[in-house]
Scaffold this motif. Structure first.
Motif, PDB file in Angstrom:
ATOM      1  N   PRO A  60       9.250  42.264  32.367  1.00 38.69           N
ATOM      2  CA  PRO A  60       8.070  41.927  33.171  1.00 38.69           C
ATOM      3  C   PRO A  60       6.956  41.252  32.372  1.00 38.69           C
ATOM      4  CG  PRO A  60       8.876  44.094  33.781  1.00 38.69           C
ATOM      5  CD  PRO A  60       9.680  43.659  32.582  1.00 38.69           C
ATOM      6  N   GLU A  61       6.716  41.716  31.145  1.00 36.82           N
ATOM      7  CA  GLU A  61       5.633  41.132  30.358  1.00 36.82           C
ATOM      8  C   GLU A  61       5.941  39.672  30.007  1.00 36.82           C
ATOM      9  OE1 GLU A  61       7.385  43.809  29.555  1.00 36.82           O
ATOM     10  OE2 GLU A  61       5.989  45.452  29.992  1.00 36.82           O
ATOM     11  N   ALA A  62       7.192  39.408  29.629  1.00 36.63           N
ATOM     12  CA  ALA A  62       7.582  38.039  29.295  1.00 36.63           C
ATOM     13  C   ALA A  62       7.542  37.151  30.529  1.00 36.63           C
ATOM     14  CB  ALA A  62       8.976  38.024  28.677  1.00 36.63           C
ATOM     15  N   ALA A  63       7.949  37.702  31.658  1.00 42.35           N
ATOM     16  CA  ALA A  63       7.941  36.933  32.898  1.00 42.35           C
ATOM     17  C   ALA A  63       6.515  36.568  33.295  1.00 42.35           C
ATOM     18  CB  ALA A  63       8.623  37.729  34.010  1.00 42.35           C
ATOM     19  N   ARG A  64       5.608  37.524  33.225  1.00 43.65           N
ATOM     20  CA  ARG A  64       4.222  37.222  33.582  1.00 43.65           C
ATOM     21  C   ARG A  64       3.639  36.175  32.639  1.00 43.65           C
ATOM     22  NH1 ARG A  64      -0.462  38.086  35.970  1.00 43.65           N
ATOM     23  NH2 ARG A  64      -2.339  38.075  34.684  1.00 43.65           N
ATOM     24  N   ALA A  65       3.908  36.304  31.354  1.00 43.88           N
ATOM     25  CA  ALA A  65       3.370  35.343  30.386  1.00 43.88           C
ATOM     26  C   ALA A  65       3.899  33.945  30.668  1.00 43.88           C
ATOM     27  CB  ALA A  65       3.732  35.779  28.971  1.00 43.88           C
ATOM     28  N   HIS A  66       5.184  33.862  31.006  1.00 47.61           N
ATOM     29  CA  HIS A  66       5.756  32.535  31.273  1.00 47.61           C
ATOM     30  C   HIS A  66       5.208  31.963  32.583  1.00 47.61           C
ATOM     31  CE1 HIS A  66       8.454  29.223  30.809  1.00 47.61           C
ATOM     32  NE2 HIS A  66       9.092  29.483  31.942  1.00 47.61           N
ATOM     33  N   GLY A  67       5.070  32.814  33.592  1.00 48.95           N
ATOM     34  CA  GLY A  67       4.484  32.351  34.850  1.00 48.95           C
ATOM     35  C   GLY A  67       3.077  31.829  34.654  1.00 48.95           C
ATOM     36  N   LYS A  68       2.287  32.544  33.872  1.00 49.34           N
ATOM     37  CA  LYS A  68       0.912  32.103  33.590  1.00 49.34           C
ATOM     38  C   LYS A  68       0.913  30.785  32.828  1.00 49.34           C
ATOM     39  CE  LYS A  68      -3.443  33.835  31.668  1.00 49.34           C
ATOM     40  NZ  LYS A  68      -4.110  34.983  30.988  1.00 49.34           N
ATOM     41  N   ALA A  69       1.859  30.646  31.888  1.00 48.60           N
ATOM     42  CA  ALA A  69       1.935  29.411  31.111  1.00 48.60           C
ATOM     43  C   ALA A  69       2.321  28.232  32.006  1.00 48.60           C
ATOM     44  CB  ALA A  69       2.950  29.571  29.977  1.00 48.60           C
ATOM     45  N   MET A  70       3.248  28.450  32.930  1.00 54.26           N
ATOM     46  CA  MET A  70       3.641  27.373  33.837  1.00 54.26           C
ATOM     47  C   MET A  70       2.489  26.978  34.746  1.00 54.26           C
ATOM     48  SD  MET A  70       7.629  27.889  34.945  1.00 54.26           S
ATOM     49  CE  MET A  70       7.443  29.518  35.658  1.00 54.26           C
ATOM     50  N   ILE A 108       6.609  39.428  40.877  1.00 54.72           N
ATOM     51  CA  ILE A 108       5.802  38.777  41.908  1.00 54.72           C
ATOM     52  C   ILE A 108       4.440  39.436  42.013  1.00 54.72           C
ATOM     53  CG2 ILE A 108       5.627  38.347  44.400  1.00 54.72           C
ATOM     54  CD1 ILE A 108       8.723  38.135  44.382  1.00 54.72           C
ATOM     55  N   GLU A 109       4.443  40.756  42.024  1.00 57.41           N
ATOM     56  CA  GLU A 109       3.177  41.489  42.114  1.00 57.41           C
ATOM     57  C   GLU A 109       2.293  41.202  40.911  1.00 57.41           C
ATOM     58  OE1 GLU A 109       1.671  45.887  43.545  1.00 57.41           O
ATOM     59  OE2 GLU A 109       3.777  45.548  43.076  1.00 57.41           O
ATOM     60  N   ALA A 110       2.918  41.074  39.735  1.00 60.04           N
ATOM     61  CA  ALA A 110       2.145  40.820  38.521  1.00 60.04           C
ATOM     62  C   ALA A 110       1.561  39.410  38.484  1.00 60.04           C
ATOM     63  CB  ALA A 110       3.026  41.037  37.291  1.00 60.04           C
ATOM     64  N   LEU A 111       2.159  38.478  39.233  1.00 65.14           N
ATOM     65  CA  LEU A 111       1.711  37.086  39.195  1.00 65.14           C
ATOM     66  C   LEU A 111       0.849  36.686  40.377  1.00 65.14           C
ATOM     67  CD1 LEU A 111       4.983  35.307  37.980  1.00 65.14           C
ATOM     68  CD2 LEU A 111       2.902  35.716  36.658  1.00 65.14           C
ATOM     69  N   ARG A 112       0.690  37.565  41.346  1.00 62.87           N
ATOM     70  CA  ARG A 112       0.003  37.160  42.577  1.00 62.87           C
ATOM     71  C   ARG A 112      -1.465  36.816  42.335  1.00 62.87           C
ATOM     72  NH1 ARG A 112       0.669  42.189  46.515  1.00 62.87           N
ATOM     73  NH2 ARG A 112      -0.414  40.743  47.906  1.00 62.87           N
ATOM     74  N   ASP A 113      -2.045  37.306  41.231  1.00 68.42           N
ATOM     75  CA  ASP A 113      -3.454  37.009  40.982  1.00 68.42           C
ATOM     76  C   ASP A 113      -3.672  35.648  40.323  1.00 68.42           C
ATOM     77  OD1 ASP A 113      -2.420  37.562  38.483  1.00 68.42           O
ATOM     78  OD2 ASP A 113      -4.027  38.923  37.872  1.00 68.42           O
ATOM     79  N   LEU A 114      -2.584  34.890  40.068  1.00 73.01           N
ATOM     80  CA  LEU A 114      -2.739  33.567  39.473  1.00 73.01           C
ATOM     81  C   LEU A 114      -3.302  32.549  40.461  1.00 73.01           C
ATOM     82  CD1 LEU A 114       0.526  33.164  37.349  1.00 73.01           C
ATOM     83  CD2 LEU A 114      -1.786  33.699  36.548  1.00 73.01           C
ATOM     84  N   GLY A 115      -3.224  32.865  41.740  1.00 70.63           N
ATOM     85  CA  GLY A 115      -3.744  31.959  42.749  1.00 70.63           C
ATOM     86  C   GLY A 115      -2.781  30.871  43.175  1.00 70.63           C
TER      87      GLY A 115
END
Length: 346
Positions: free
Chosen positions: A93-103, A138-145
């Motif tokens: 999850p941590e790696a996934a969130r970091a990559h999602g934020k980077a994208m 998905i829940e961890a990335l929903r705050d990216l907008g």
């Protein structure tokens, strides 16, 4: 015998007699008339039947909150141990969130999260495992907008993803795998992506044969879109994907890509997902999936030149840069800011 009409897409200053492609900046004055029983012919766009003219020209409405007046980037986030390109890299999850934020920072307009590999020969993943892989991310990335899509064939996985914040359902089976997924999507009022595929990921690569891969794919995808629409999902909420690499050889992929603009006749925005696929490695002499960004970008820009509205990509930053330059050359000017709309996103 059916006649199909492929717009010969152009860019630059639009002649007064040209027709707008999907209501956007690209246009066409001629079409290629295709039949199964005759050679292709080039006709003036004024000869188009009314139904084809309407489907090819009408503007595509916003999807998942994204206007489609410019190409959009769907960043791929595989949270699987065995995906062909990046399996195991982002399944924590941590790696996934970091990559999602980077994208998101690199230019992604939407992030597509998948918990089941659909590479050729892949086995089906149990529902509970797929939910555990995807819903927390998905829940961890929903705050990216950014809108988030769930890449799944299963209603239970999609239901959990919607609860977690997903805003689009992307089904590689074209809503044929799980009969409950279509009604769920209709009830949720979310947009969907309907992709063309024959068989399953486990067997789709075993000797795929077509009478005419371009027209067969068009007809089969059109039939799936009609079926999804009949389940209560309006065409305005449907993204169409011809399924490059799914039950198709390298030759099949190239034939579809060469005449990709035909699929605008479906009346839906088009998604192109060719990123890092095997035929790119074969033709581009890049055996490692991670080394296929240049070839993937070449295919992506060829699709954009034919009016594709969304690109599903692994290499977001590189594709965003290439797209900014492509748009600047097309328009004869750079737009304000890092991205086409001054937001830093391409």
């Amino acid at each position: 015998m059916t006649t199909y009409y492929r717009p010969l897409v152009q860019s630059g200053p639009r002649p007064s007699h040209a027709l707008p492609l999907c209501g956007g900046p690209l246009w066409f004055t001629e079409v290629e008339a295709l039949r199964r029983d005759a050679a292709a012919r080039i006709l003036p766009a004024s000869d188009l039947p009314e139904d084809w003219s309407r489907r090819l020209c009408r503007p595509r409405p916003a999807l998942a909150g994204l206007s489609l007046d410019r190409p959009r980037l769907m960043g791929i986030l595989n949270v699987t141990p065995d995906s062909f390109s990046d399996g195991g890299v982002f399944n924590a999850p941590e790696a996934a969130r970091a990559h999602g934020k980077a994208m998101a920072g690199a230019g992604a307009d939407l992030i597509d999260i998948g918990g089941e590999s659909t590479r050729p020969g892949a086995a089906e993943v149990p529902v509970d495992d797929e939910i555990q892989r995807t819903a927390p991310v998905i829940e961890a990335l929903r705050d990216l907008g950014l809108p988030i899509s769930i890449d799944t064939r299963k209603a239970s996985v999609a239901r959990a993803a919607i609860r977690a914040g997903a805003g689009l359902i992307n089904d590689v089976s074209g809503f044929t795998h799980d009969p409950a997924l279509g009604p769920l999507a209709a009830a949720s009022a979310l947009p969907v992506c309907v992709m063309h595929m024959r068989g399953t990921p486990g067997d789709m690569h075993l000797d795929p044969v077509y009478d005419n891969v371009l027209l067969d794919t068009y007809d089969e995808l059109a039939a799936r879109i009609d079926a999804v629409e009949a389940e209560g999902i309006p065409r305005a909420r449907i993204l169409a994907d011809p399924g490059i690499g799914f039950a198709k050889t390298a030759g099949h992929n190239l034939q579809i890509l060469q005449r990709l603009s035909l699929f605008h006749g479906l009346g839906c925005p088009l998604l192109l997902g060719a990123s890092r696929k095997r035929f790119i490695g074969t033709i581009g002499a890049a055996s490692e999936a991670g080394a296929r960004a240049p070839g993937s970008i070449a295919v992506a820009l060829a699709g954009v030149a034919q009016g594709v509205q969304m690109l599903r990509v692994h290499d977001v930053a590189e594709t965003a840069q290439a797209l900014r330059l492509w748009l600047a050359v097309r328009d004869g000017a750079a737009r304000d800011g890092a991205g086409p709309e001054g937001t830093g996103r391409a």
